[in-house]
Design an enzyme around this catalytic site. Structure first.
Site: not given
Length: 147
Positions: A78-80
């Site tokens: 989850q790069f966010t």
């Protein structure tokens, strides 16, 4: 590297309507590699996650790790988690690792997790995933590791 751990009684990930990973009791691990992260940072993060005492003992105290209770790990990229919301209303993700580095570190983390823990399920890197969970507690722990 950033992680958000959620103690769950169950969790699953779907891609295109199909379940690709699911666990019963254990930890949902949302994982984000940042610029400059290395395999050593990923190893340090995994070690901490596996030993973190956030499961209850017989007295109801958080004295047991996911390894102690034999819980599963569901690891979702989850790069966010690297979002910077300081300037304006649109998040910036400039601190997230480049996709090729993020994938390499995510896969390294998974390889090490599978070697160290018996139940490891995953999401799919860079896919549009639908994550379902029942947060147990609720217990949610944000973590950040660096070299």
């Amino acid at each position: 590297m950033i992680a958000v751990l959620q103690r769950v009684s169950e969790a699953s990930v779907r891609v295109d309507g199909a379940v690709i990973g699911e666990i019963s009791a254990g930890l949902l691990v949302l994982l984000c590699a940042e610029k400059g992260d290395t395999e050593a940072v990923a190893d340090k993060m995994l070690s901490k996650i596996l030993k973190l005492r956030i499961f209850s003992d017989e007295a109801g105290k958080m004295n047991r790790s996911v390894q102690d209770v034999g819980g599963g790990l569901l690891v979702v990229s989850q790069f966010t988690l690297a979002a910077d919301v300081a300037g304006g209303n649109r998040p910036s993700f400039t601190q997230a690792a480049a996709p090729e580095d993020g994938r390499r570190l995510y896969e390294h983390f998974l390889e090490q997790a599978r070697a160290a823990h018996p139940v490891v399920q995953t999401g799919q890197f860079a896919a549009d995933m639908k994550v379902s969970l029942v947060n147990d507690g609720p217990i949610t722990i944000p973590m950040r590791m660096s070299a």
